[in-house]
Write a protein that holds these residues in place. Structure first.
Motif, PDB file in Angstrom:
ATOM      1  N   ALA A   1      38.277  36.441  31.776  1.00 14.69           N
ATOM      2  CA  ALA A   1      37.463  37.928  30.884  1.00 14.69           C
ATOM      3  C   ALA A   1      37.980  38.834  30.225  1.00 14.69           C
ATOM      4  O   ALA A   1      38.649  39.290  29.429  1.00 14.69           O
ATOM      5  N   PRO A   2      39.018  39.479  31.272  1.00 11.76           N
ATOM      6  CA  PRO A   2      40.151  40.207  30.339  1.00 11.76           C
ATOM      7  C   PRO A   2      41.254  40.207  29.774  1.00 11.76           C
ATOM      8  O   PRO A   2      41.338  40.947  28.419  1.00 11.76           O
ATOM      9  N   ALA A   3      41.726  38.978  30.412  1.00 17.48           N
ATOM     10  CA  ALA A   3      43.176  38.070  28.238  1.00 17.48           C
ATOM     11  C   ALA A   3      41.834  36.886  27.572  1.00 17.48           C
ATOM     12  O   ALA A   3      42.218  37.414  26.482  1.00 17.48           O
TER      13      ALA A   3
ATOM     14  N   LEU B   1      28.203  31.128  42.085  1.00 11.89           N
ATOM     15  CA  LEU B   1      29.711  32.109  42.340  1.00 11.89           C
ATOM     16  C   LEU B   1      30.270  32.249  41.957  1.00 11.89           C
ATOM     17  O   LEU B   1      31.339  32.485  41.107  1.00 11.89           O
ATOM     18  N   VAL B   2      31.325  30.356  41.732  1.00 11.80           N
ATOM     19  CA  VAL B   2      32.120  29.966  41.398  1.00 11.80           C
ATOM     20  C   VAL B   2      32.043  30.129  39.502  1.00 11.80           C
ATOM     21  O   VAL B   2      32.926  31.029  39.079  1.00 11.80           O
ATOM     22  N   ALA B   3      31.017  30.389  39.069  1.00  9.60           N
ATOM     23  CA  ALA B   3      31.041  29.889  37.532  1.00  9.60           C
ATOM     24  C   ALA B   3      30.793  31.917  37.359  1.00  9.60           C
ATOM     25  O   ALA B   3      32.098  32.295  36.268  1.00  9.60           O
ATOM     26  N   VAL B   4      30.621  32.897  37.982  1.00 10.39           N
ATOM     27  CA  VAL B   4      31.064  34.023  37.933  1.00 10.39           C
ATOM     28  C   VAL B   4      31.922  34.856  37.994  1.00 10.39           C
ATOM     29  O   VAL B   4      32.766  35.148  37.187  1.00 10.39           O
ATOM     30  N   LEU B   5      32.628  34.473  38.988  1.00 10.35           N
ATOM     31  CA  LEU B   5      33.584  34.159  39.733  1.00 10.35           C
ATOM     32  C   LEU B   5      34.588  34.200  38.398  1.00 10.35           C
ATOM     33  O   LEU B   5      35.858  34.673  37.721  1.00 10.35           O
ATOM     34  N   TRP B   6      35.198  33.011  38.217  1.00 12.14           N
ATOM     35  CA  TRP B   6      35.901  32.474  37.593  1.00 12.14           C
ATOM     36  C   TRP B   6      35.670  32.397  35.895  1.00 12.14           C
ATOM     37  O   TRP B   6      36.799  33.524  35.611  1.00 12.14           O
ATOM     38  N   SER B   7      34.751  33.526  35.513  1.00 13.03           N
ATOM     39  CA  SER B   7      34.474  34.178  34.131  1.00 13.03           C
ATOM     40  C   SER B   7      34.753  35.551  34.263  1.00 13.03           C
ATOM     41  O   SER B   7      35.644  35.823  33.342  1.00 13.03           O
ATOM     42  N   SER B   8      34.701  36.429  35.044  1.00 18.38           N
ATOM     43  CA  SER B   8      35.280  37.421  35.579  1.00 18.38           C
ATOM     44  C   SER B   8      36.875  36.996  35.521  1.00 18.38           C
ATOM     45  O   SER B   8      37.797  38.398  35.323  1.00 18.38           O
TER      46      SER B   8
ATOM     47  N   ILE C   1      35.983  44.477  39.306  1.00 16.41           N
ATOM     48  CA  ILE C   1      37.852  45.345  39.011  1.00 16.41           C
ATOM     49  C   ILE C   1      38.222  43.854  37.710  1.00 16.41           C
ATOM     50  O   ILE C   1      38.303  44.699  36.316  1.00 16.41           O
ATOM     51  N   ALA C   2      37.198  42.877  37.215  1.00 16.66           N
ATOM     52  CA  ALA C   2      37.325  42.412  35.852  1.00 16.66           C
ATOM     53  C   ALA C   2      37.293  43.688  34.730  1.00 16.66           C
ATOM     54  O   ALA C   2      37.870  43.615  33.332  1.00 16.66           O
ATOM     55  N   SER C   3      35.562  44.271  34.555  1.00 11.20           N
ATOM     56  CA  SER C   3      35.725  45.115  33.329  1.00 11.20           C
ATOM     57  C   SER C   3      36.948  46.654  33.419  1.00 11.20           C
ATOM     58  O   SER C   3      36.834  47.156  32.436  1.00 11.20           O
TER      59      SER C   3
END
Length: 419
Positions: free
Chosen positions: A171-173, A161-168, A360-362
């Motif tokens: 991602a935009p930047a 969960l932490v990895a997915v949240l952090w990468s998202s 939201i990141a997408s």
């Protein structure tokens, strides 16, 4: 400074993983009260932080202890298959108006009193909430059914969960193709997938995600996830449009979101009534199609668009969201036994957190790829409309009617009995 926000959100995700076991071990009412007390204390700790590192540490603790409050509150508001409750108008307005009020109140407090006051404001609210916790016994009870702690499940779910949240979040930047995003996203997704397999085979997994594996549960979770991404996108992007394009102040931009928050709450109450009359599936499909149609109106926004028209469009979108989310949540909560309510609500919140972060990141990436904020808003308008239509198609898998309220007994007809 980014970690002041990120640390809270990542810790909140880890705390959600632990919530079902905590409520099973110590009881929902006790866990809620302790969580609220610790949240109040850590809020004071944030306000007293003398350095950035101490503030980040306090925010991490704050997110960790705050996590149980959301799923337990859902259980208290929505009930279970044994005791079903309709969401009151007051609760609906408060739940959906709070995210709209937050930026306005936070901005005013920040300007007038400084950043520590944004944390001090939680203290009297928390104390009042602790006093009100006395009434939770009638809706949550204090029964405890201990179950073993799933160490392997935690080792898969929390890091994933932490990895997915952090990468998202990055991602935009950094870009979705960068190694710092794609590697943790792939590893996190693999860990989450392994946890789902583990939970399906384990007798007492950390979170019983299989409770959402029914047709209604899975379809409802996907529909709510997509609808929430479309709904909360405006909280991120409309203030940017109002401030950078139309040059309104931060307070005015925040005030423009307030009517939408209230309308969403009223729409949730209207959705409950509409479902009783026409059934869940047609109401959800109609609400999502309306959400897509109104979202398409953002294509016509420009630097000269009247603020009143912006508020009207935001309100119409919020009404459509309210028609969908609360009735679908009601179906999910009414389909599980009382003892599994906190599990299913925790699983539902985890699903929303992951889908919301990625979604939201997408959308942020789409917005930033445009040459200017107006073009970005137009591109988002089309994407949000497509997401709404996809959600409407999935909503066709929902049951036609929602389960009858178990709190309202069926009276037999006079002179003969009915099953």
């Amino acid at each position: 400074m980014q970690w002041v926000s990120s640390a809270y959100l990542l810790a909140l995700g880890v705390g959600l993983c632990l919530t079902p076991w905590l409520t099973s071990r110590f009881g929902s009412r006790r866990v809620y009260a302790v969580s609220l007390a610790l949240f109040t204390l850590t809020s004071a700790g944030c306000a007293l932080a003398g350095s950035l590192s101490v503030l980040i540490a306090a925010r991490t603790l704050q997110g960790l202890v705050a996590a149980p409050m959301v799923p337990v509150a859902m259980t208290a508001l929505l009930g279970t298959s044994e005791v079903r409750r309709d969401v009151s108008a007051a609760a609906g307005v408060v739940l959906f108006a709070a995210p709209a009020f937050g930026p306005v109140v936070g901005g005013v407090v920040l300007d007038l009193l400084g950043w520590p006051a944004t944390f001090w404001i939680n203290v009297p609210v928390g104390v009042a909430g602790l006093w009100g916790c006395r009434a939770l016994g009638s809706v949550l009870g204090s029964d405890r059914v201990g179950r073993p702690f799933d160490v392997r499940g935690l080792a898969l779910l929390a890091p994933g969960l932490v990895a997915v949240l952090w990468s998202s979040h990055e991602a935009p930047a950094a870009g979705w193709a960068s190694a710092g995003v794609i590697i943790p996203l792939a590893c996190g997704s693999l860990a989450l997938g392994c946890f789902v397999v583990h939970a399906a085979r384990h007798t007492d997994p950390l979170v019983r995600v299989r409770l959402l594996g029914t047709r209604a549960g899975l379809a409802g979770t996907i529909v709510c996830s997509l609808a929430s991404v479309v709904a909360y996108a405006t909280v991120f992007f409309i203030p940017v449009y109002l401030q950078r394009v139309q040059h309104h102040s931060a307070v005015v931009a925040g005030l423009a979101l307030l009517p939408a928050g209230v309308v969403t709450g009223l729409g949730s109450v209207a959705g409950e009534s509409a479902v009783r009359r026409w059934g869940l599936r047609p109401v959800a499909v109609a609400g999502l199609l309306a959400l897509g149609a109104v979202s398409a109106l953002f294509v016509g926004f420009s630097a000269t668009t009247a603020l009143g028209w912006s508020c009207l469009v935001l309100g119409a979108r919020s009404l459509a969201v309210g028609l969908v989310t609360t009735p679908v949540l009601t179906v999910i909560s009414a389909s599980v036994p009382a003892g599994d309510a906190d599990d299913v609500n925790a699983a539902f919140n985890l699903a929303l957190r992951v889908s919301g972060a990625v979604g939201i990141a997408s959308l942020t990436s789409v917005f930033l790829a445009a040459p200017d904020p107006v073009a970005g808003l137009h591109a988002l308008s089309l994407v949000m409309s497509v997401i709404s239509v996809v959600a409407a198609a999935i909503a066709c898998l929902l049951p036609l009617d929602r389960p009858a309220s178990a709190s309202l007994p069926v009276r037999p007809a006079a002179g003969r009995s009915r099953a």
